[in-house]
Design a protein around this motif. Structure first.
Motif, PDB file in Angstrom:
ATOM      1  N   MET A  10       0.890  -1.144  -0.067  1.00 10.54           N
ATOM      2  CA  MET A  10       0.138  -0.101  -0.012  1.00 10.54           C
ATOM      3  C   MET A  10       0.977   1.214  -0.122  1.00 10.54           C
ATOM      4  N   ALA A  11       0.264   2.249  -0.407  1.00  7.48           N
ATOM      5  CA  ALA A  11       1.038   3.701  -0.569  1.00  7.48           C
ATOM      6  C   ALA A  11       0.371   4.467   0.755  1.00  7.48           C
ATOM      7  N   MET A  12       0.946   5.128   1.256  1.00  3.95           N
ATOM      8  CA  MET A  12       0.685   5.959   2.658  1.00  3.95           C
ATOM      9  C   MET A  12       1.334   7.280   2.599  1.00  3.95           C
ATOM     10  N   GLU A  22     -12.752  11.607   0.454  1.00  2.00           N
ATOM     11  CA  GLU A  22     -13.721  11.164  -0.543  1.00  2.00           C
ATOM     12  C   GLU A  22     -13.621   9.643  -1.065  1.00  2.00           C
ATOM     13  N   ARG A  23     -12.491   9.169  -0.638  1.00  3.69           N
ATOM     14  CA  ARG A  23     -12.309   7.721  -1.151  1.00  3.69           C
ATOM     15  C   ARG A  23     -12.273   7.507  -2.759  1.00  3.69           C
ATOM     16  N   ARG A  24     -11.743   8.602  -3.244  1.00  5.01           N
ATOM     17  CA  ARG A  24     -11.568   8.433  -4.677  1.00  5.01           C
ATOM     18  C   ARG A  24     -10.454   7.539  -5.272  1.00  5.01           C
ATOM     19  N   ALA A  51     -13.689  -5.487  -1.790  1.00  3.36           N
ATOM     20  CA  ALA A  51     -14.735  -5.044  -2.870  1.00  3.36           C
ATOM     21  C   ALA A  51     -14.783  -3.524  -3.062  1.00  3.36           C
ATOM     22  N   ARG A  52     -14.432  -2.579  -2.043  1.00  8.16           N
ATOM     23  CA  ARG A  52     -14.367  -1.226  -2.361  1.00  8.16           C
ATOM     24  C   ARG A  52     -13.358  -0.752  -3.039  1.00  8.16           C
ATOM     25  N   THR A  53     -12.296  -1.430  -2.882  1.00 10.03           N
ATOM     26  CA  THR A  53     -10.839  -1.052  -3.650  1.00 10.03           C
ATOM     27  C   THR A  53     -11.190  -1.434  -5.331  1.00 10.03           C
ATOM     28  N   ALA A  54     -11.809  -2.540  -5.363  1.00 12.19           N
ATOM     29  CA  ALA A  54     -12.027  -3.195  -6.620  1.00 12.19           C
ATOM     30  C   ALA A  54     -13.165  -2.193  -7.517  1.00 12.19           C
ATOM     31  N   THR A  56     -13.632   1.369  -6.418  1.00 15.16           N
ATOM     32  CA  THR A  56     -13.260   2.807  -6.687  1.00 15.16           C
ATOM     33  C   THR A  56     -11.778   2.828  -7.055  1.00 15.16           C
ATOM     34  N   ASP A  57     -11.014   1.980  -7.104  1.00 14.49           N
ATOM     35  CA  ASP A  57      -9.677   2.144  -7.693  1.00 14.49           C
ATOM     36  C   ASP A  57      -9.371   1.726  -9.149  1.00 14.49           C
ATOM     37  N   ARG A  58     -10.642   1.259  -9.585  1.00 16.59           N
ATOM     38  CA  ARG A  58     -10.653   0.809 -11.099  1.00 16.59           C
ATOM     39  C   ARG A  58      -9.221  -0.033 -11.470  1.00 16.59           C
ATOM     40  N   VAL A  86     -12.508 -10.047  -2.609  1.00 15.14           N
ATOM     41  CA  VAL A  86     -13.276 -10.577  -1.270  1.00 15.14           C
ATOM     42  C   VAL A  86     -14.424  -9.438  -1.034  1.00 15.14           C
ATOM     43  N   SER A  87     -15.687 -10.019  -0.763  1.00 15.71           N
ATOM     44  CA  SER A  87     -16.940  -9.228  -0.706  1.00 15.71           C
ATOM     45  C   SER A  87     -17.967 -10.080   0.076  1.00 15.71           C
ATOM     46  N   GLY A  88     -18.299  -9.655   1.239  1.00 21.98           N
ATOM     47  CA  GLY A  88     -19.330 -10.364   2.042  1.00 21.98           C
ATOM     48  C   GLY A  88     -20.822 -10.442   1.294  1.00 21.98           C
ATOM     49  N   ASN A  89     -21.125  -9.452   0.690  1.00 19.85           N
ATOM     50  CA  ASN A  89     -22.383  -9.256   0.038  1.00 19.85           C
ATOM     51  C   ASN A  89     -22.698  -9.323  -1.344  1.00 19.85           C
ATOM     52  N   ASP A 137     -19.199 -12.852   7.453  1.00 23.75           N
ATOM     53  CA  ASP A 137     -18.052 -12.433   6.784  1.00 23.75           C
ATOM     54  C   ASP A 137     -16.925 -13.650   6.311  1.00 23.75           C
ATOM     55  N   VAL A 138     -16.103 -13.293   5.343  1.00 22.48           N
ATOM     56  CA  VAL A 138     -15.434 -14.336   4.697  1.00 22.48           C
ATOM     57  C   VAL A 138     -14.343 -14.939   5.699  1.00 22.48           C
ATOM     58  N   ASP A 139     -14.391 -16.129   5.933  1.00 20.07           N
ATOM     59  CA  ASP A 139     -13.508 -16.933   6.766  1.00 20.07           C
ATOM     60  C   ASP A 139     -11.839 -16.846   6.140  1.00 20.07           C
TER      61      ASP A 139
HETATM   62  N1  LIG Z   1      -3.124   3.786  -1.070  1.00 17.74           N
HETATM   63  C1  LIG Z   1      -3.106   2.788  -1.325  1.00 17.74           C
HETATM   64  O1  LIG Z   1      -1.988   2.012  -1.731  1.00 17.74           O
HETATM   65  C2  LIG Z   1      -4.579   2.044  -1.453  1.00 17.74           C
HETATM   66  C3  LIG Z   1      -4.711   0.759  -1.863  1.00 17.74           C
HETATM   67  C4  LIG Z   1      -5.948   0.163  -1.981  1.00 17.74           C
HETATM   68  C5  LIG Z   1      -7.051   0.678  -1.740  1.00 17.74           C
HETATM   69  N2  LIG Z   1      -6.734   2.116  -1.195  1.00 17.74           N
HETATM   70  C6  LIG Z   1      -7.942   2.874  -0.622  1.00 17.74           C
HETATM   71  O2  LIG Z   1      -8.857   2.251   0.506  1.00 17.74           O
HETATM   72  C7  LIG Z   1      -9.978   2.677   0.086  1.00 17.74           C
HETATM   73  C8  LIG Z   1     -10.750   1.182   0.336  1.00 17.74           C
HETATM   74  O3  LIG Z   1     -10.633   0.429   1.350  1.00 17.74           O
HETATM   75  P1  LIG Z   1     -11.669   0.170   2.393  1.00 17.74           P
HETATM   76  O4  LIG Z   1     -11.255  -0.324   3.694  1.00 17.74           O
HETATM   77  O5  LIG Z   1     -12.712   1.097   2.498  1.00 17.74           O
HETATM   78  O6  LIG Z   1     -12.203  -1.165   1.379  1.00 17.74           O
HETATM   79  P2  LIG Z   1     -11.563  -2.381   1.233  1.00 17.74           P
HETATM   80  O7  LIG Z   1     -10.919  -3.255   2.180  1.00 17.74           O
HETATM   81  O8  LIG Z   1     -11.045  -2.247  -0.220  1.00 17.74           O
HETATM   82  O9  LIG Z   1     -13.039  -3.251   0.941  1.00 17.74           O
HETATM   83  C9  LIG Z   1     -13.989  -3.515   1.918  1.00 17.74           C
HETATM   84  C10 LIG Z   1     -14.858  -4.630   1.464  1.00 17.74           C
HETATM   85  O10 LIG Z   1     -14.229  -5.835   1.339  1.00 17.74           O
HETATM   86  C11 LIG Z   1     -15.017  -6.741   1.724  1.00 17.74           C
HETATM   87  N3  LIG Z   1     -14.417  -7.395   2.780  1.00 17.74           N
HETATM   88  C12 LIG Z   1     -12.906  -7.461   3.443  1.00 17.74           C
HETATM   89  N4  LIG Z   1     -12.797  -8.225   4.371  1.00 17.74           N
HETATM   90  C13 LIG Z   1     -14.087  -8.920   4.322  1.00 17.74           C
HETATM   91  C14 LIG Z   1     -14.458 -10.214   5.190  1.00 17.74           C
HETATM   92  N5  LIG Z   1     -13.503 -10.601   5.873  1.00 17.74           N
HETATM   93  N6  LIG Z   1     -15.463 -10.966   4.762  1.00 17.74           N
HETATM   94  C15 LIG Z   1     -16.246 -10.146   3.794  1.00 17.74           C
HETATM   95  N7  LIG Z   1     -16.060  -9.120   3.243  1.00 17.74           N
HETATM   96  C16 LIG Z   1     -14.801  -8.595   3.437  1.00 17.74           C
HETATM   97  C17 LIG Z   1     -16.288  -6.190   2.281  1.00 17.74           C
HETATM   98  O11 LIG Z   1     -17.138  -6.026   0.942  1.00 17.74           O
HETATM   99  P3  LIG Z   1     -18.683  -6.026   0.932  1.00 17.74           P
HETATM  100  O12 LIG Z   1     -18.999  -4.760   1.410  1.00 17.74           O
HETATM  101  O13 LIG Z   1     -19.145  -6.075  -0.552  1.00 17.74           O
HETATM  102  O14 LIG Z   1     -19.266  -7.133   1.682  1.00 17.74           O
HETATM  103  C18 LIG Z   1     -15.884  -4.572   2.555  1.00 17.74           C
HETATM  104  O15 LIG Z   1     -16.933  -3.621   2.689  1.00 17.74           O
HETATM  105  C19 LIG Z   1     -10.181   3.400  -0.897  1.00 17.74           C
HETATM  106  O16 LIG Z   1     -10.609   4.769  -0.731  1.00 17.74           O
HETATM  107  C20 LIG Z   1      -8.810   3.046  -1.925  1.00 17.74           C
HETATM  108  O17 LIG Z   1      -8.813   4.165  -2.792  1.00 17.74           O
HETATM  109  C21 LIG Z   1      -5.664   2.755  -1.162  1.00 17.74           C
END
Ligand SMILES: NC(=O)c1ccc[n+]([C@@H]2O[C@H](COP(=O)([O-])OP(=O)(O)OC[C@H]3O[C@@H](n4cnc5c(N)ncnc54)[C@H](OP(=O)(O)O)[C@@H]3O)[C@@H](O)[C@H]2O)c1
Length: 232
Positions: A10-12, A22-24, A51-54, A56-58, A86-89, A137-139
């Motif tokens: 990840m980048a931080m 904005e989580r863009r 799922a949210r990264t899939a 938002t980040d395209r 990975v997506s719970g729903n 959740d996903v195990d």
């Molecule tokens: N800077 C970087 O390097 C970097 C890299 C990646 C992402 N990002 C940023 O991070 C943000 C996204 O992070 P986020 O924390 O919001 O979301 P995320 O971790 O990408 O996705 C969260 C989703 O993943 C699913 N999930 C994760 N663990 C799960 C589990 N154990 N069981 C079931 N589902 C699980 C759920 O999906 P469902 O809601 O569908 O159930 C949950 O809502 C974005 O703004 C993106 O731009 C930054």
């Protein structure tokens, strides 16, 4: 249970954020960071995102570089890693970029919360494999066991985001963390960080050892190995 070696990349920002409030899409790092991310991806058998990264980040989770694909071939690997969401729903859109390029199998790990109609629709996509691996959740251990046994994944790269990272850390399944520290400040209490979720209590916090630190331009490329649980 078996599991692959798991790396996070990840980048931080200076203030520990991985995106703005904005989580863009996260296009705020240098070309060097992007290049190194693809090079690391090219070393993996499989790449995983939440799922949210899939959405938002395209991200396509593929290897866009022919030289890196050839390097993989020399190591006996297919040109692109397996791609895992990975997506719970399973409420993510059908138009996410991972689906645009049918370059390698797509594995979706979900839970019994996912509507059957959506699972049926996803399963009709080419080379898409659905695993219902958990009630709410996903195990994570079960998912990693499936990846190791059925797909022979030895090296798994997790590319975020914070919720997925928490699930991996909470399961004790992270071996290595690669962080690019960028000289920017996003602020924002709700902006995502590297790891989100419920968090560890004091007697459970994880320690890591710095293995490597490269300074390139204004960024620091840090590589950490997770250490066994601290004694408190
Ligand atoms: N800077 C970087 O390097 C970097 C890299 C990646 C992402 N990002 C940023 O991070 C943000 C996204 O992070 P986020 O924390 O919001 O979301 P995320 O971790 O990408 O996705 C969260 C989703 O993943 C699913 N999930 C994760 N663990 C799960 C589990 N154990 N069981 C079931 N589902 C699980 C759920 O999906 P469902 O809601 O569908 O159930 C949950 O809502 C974005 O703004 C993106 O731009 C930054």
């Amino acid at each position: 249970m078996k599991r692959p070696y798991v790396l996070i990349n990840m980048a931080m920002t200076l203030d520990g954020k991985t995106s703005t409030v904005e989580r863009r899409p996260t296009d705020w790092t240098s070309p060097t960071d992007k290049r190194r991310m693809i090079e690391l991806r090219a070393t993996a058998d499989a790449v995983m995102v939440g799922a949210r990264t899939a959405e938002t980040d395209r991200t396509s989770l593929s290897i866009p570089d022919a030289a890196l694909q050839r390097r993989r071939a020399r190591r006996g690997l297919p040109p692109h890693p397996l791609r895992i969401i990975v997506s719970g729903n399973c409420s993510f859109r059908d138009t996410i970029r991972v689906f645009e390029r049918p370059v390698s199998p797509i594995l979706i790990f979900t839970s019994r919360r996912a509507p059957q109609a959506k699972l049926d629709r996803l399963a009709r996509r080419p080379d898409t494999h659905i695993y219902v691996a958990g009630g709410r959740d996903v195990d994570v251990p079960a998912m990693l066991d499936i990846l190791a046994r059925e797909w022979k994944v030895k090296r798994l790269l997790a590319e975020g985001g914070a919720a997925l990272n928490w699930a991996l850390f909470a399961a004790g399944a992270v071996d290595e963390v690669n962080v690019t520290l960028c000289p920017r400040v996003f602020g924002g209490a709700t902006a995502p960080t590297l790891v989100d979720g419920a968090g560890f209590l004091r007697d459970r916090i994880l320690d890591a050892k710095l293995l490597r630190c490269d300074r390139i331009g204004q960024e620091l490329f840090l590589r950490y190995r997770r250490l066994p649980l601290s004694s408190g």
